[in-house]
Design an enzyme around this catalytic site. Sequence first.
Site, PDB file in Angstrom:
ATOM      1  N   CYS A 114       0.833  -1.198   0.000  1.00  0.00           N
ATOM      2  CA  CYS A 114       0.000   0.000   0.000  1.00  0.00           C
ATOM      3  C   CYS A 114       0.872   1.255   0.000  1.00  0.00           C
ATOM      4  O   CYS A 114       1.468   1.587  -1.024  1.00  0.00           O
ATOM      5  CB  CYS A 114      -0.972  -0.034   1.178  1.00  0.00           C
ATOM      6  SG  CYS A 114      -2.315   1.185   1.028  1.00  0.00           S
ATOM      7  N   HIS A 208      -3.583  -4.963   0.681  1.00  0.00           N
ATOM      8  CA  HIS A 208      -3.071  -5.353   1.998  1.00  0.00           C
ATOM      9  C   HIS A 208      -3.074  -6.876   2.167  1.00  0.00           C
ATOM     10  O   HIS A 208      -3.947  -7.435   2.849  1.00  0.00           O
ATOM     11  CB  HIS A 208      -3.905  -4.697   3.096  1.00  0.00           C
ATOM     12  CG  HIS A 208      -3.617  -3.256   3.290  1.00  0.00           C
ATOM     13  ND1 HIS A 208      -2.639  -2.803   4.149  1.00  0.00           N
ATOM     14  CD2 HIS A 208      -4.157  -2.156   2.703  1.00  0.00           C
ATOM     15  CE1 HIS A 208      -2.590  -1.479   4.106  1.00  0.00           C
ATOM     16  NE2 HIS A 208      -3.499  -1.059   3.233  1.00  0.00           N
ATOM     17  N   GLU A 210      -1.291  -8.624   4.037  1.00  0.00           N
ATOM     18  CA  GLU A 210      -1.065  -9.022   5.427  1.00  0.00           C
ATOM     19  C   GLU A 210      -2.370  -9.230   6.184  1.00  0.00           C
ATOM     20  O   GLU A 210      -2.370  -9.773   7.302  1.00  0.00           O
ATOM     21  CB  GLU A 210      -0.208  -7.969   6.147  1.00  0.00           C
ATOM     22  CG  GLU A 210      -0.938  -6.762   6.661  1.00  0.00           C
ATOM     23  CD  GLU A 210      -1.348  -5.748   5.598  1.00  0.00           C
ATOM     24  OE1 GLU A 210      -2.025  -4.759   5.939  1.00  0.00           O
ATOM     25  OE2 GLU A 210      -0.981  -5.940   4.414  1.00  0.00           O
TER      26      GLU A 210
END
Length: 234
Positions: A114, A208, A210
């Site tokens: 990001c 994202h 993660e």
Amino acid sequence: MSASEPLVGISTYLERTRFGHWDVEAAVLYRGYLDCVVRAGGTPVMLPPVGTWNAENIAFLDGLVIAGGADIDPAAYGAEKHERTGEPRRDRDDSEFALVDAALKLDLPVFGVCRGMQVLNVTLGGTLHQHIEGHNPAPGVFEHTDVEVSADTRLHSILGDRTNVQCHHHQSLDRVADGLRVTAKAPDGTVEAVELDGARFVVGVQSHPEQDIEDLRLFEALVEAAREFARSKA
């Protein structure tokens, strides 16, 4: 540290934080980054936005993640501040520009998430759109977006033709820096991924990953590149 568990540095940010009896400024990072690196086979190292980051000081690392977060100061790419752009976090800007510059000098594997992809673009001379709609529905809420991945790219070898990603951003890449290749786009044309031609492993995504510790493909690719880099240093 053995090459089988490469050291992966992850940039952090300074925030007012409460824990135990304390309410203090601390270097923090969303745990998902740590878990994804560990589950992908690496060992995470948190890198705060203080001190001096250069090629000599990060030579112990085998890979680098530039994490998501606040807007980049538009002065860094020669623009005036848009009314919707957040207040500058110059400590983090300066440290992450330095980290990326040092990593590129070392040919260290780099993964930008990001804001991290935007840092990569600005470090290399690109610019940003300071506000776009449709990729940040509400604070703390992720927009699920289908992205199409370009053929004959590293990202395509990892994710295939298309994938669904979690987005939470109101800025995006405008002028893409020289040397960076766009490897994925959202249906509205927003740049969703880039990679650096000729580099060992330099990949940025606007989403994202993660947030989904069950889909480790991108982190596994980074850790494998870091493992190979560690072997090359032996």
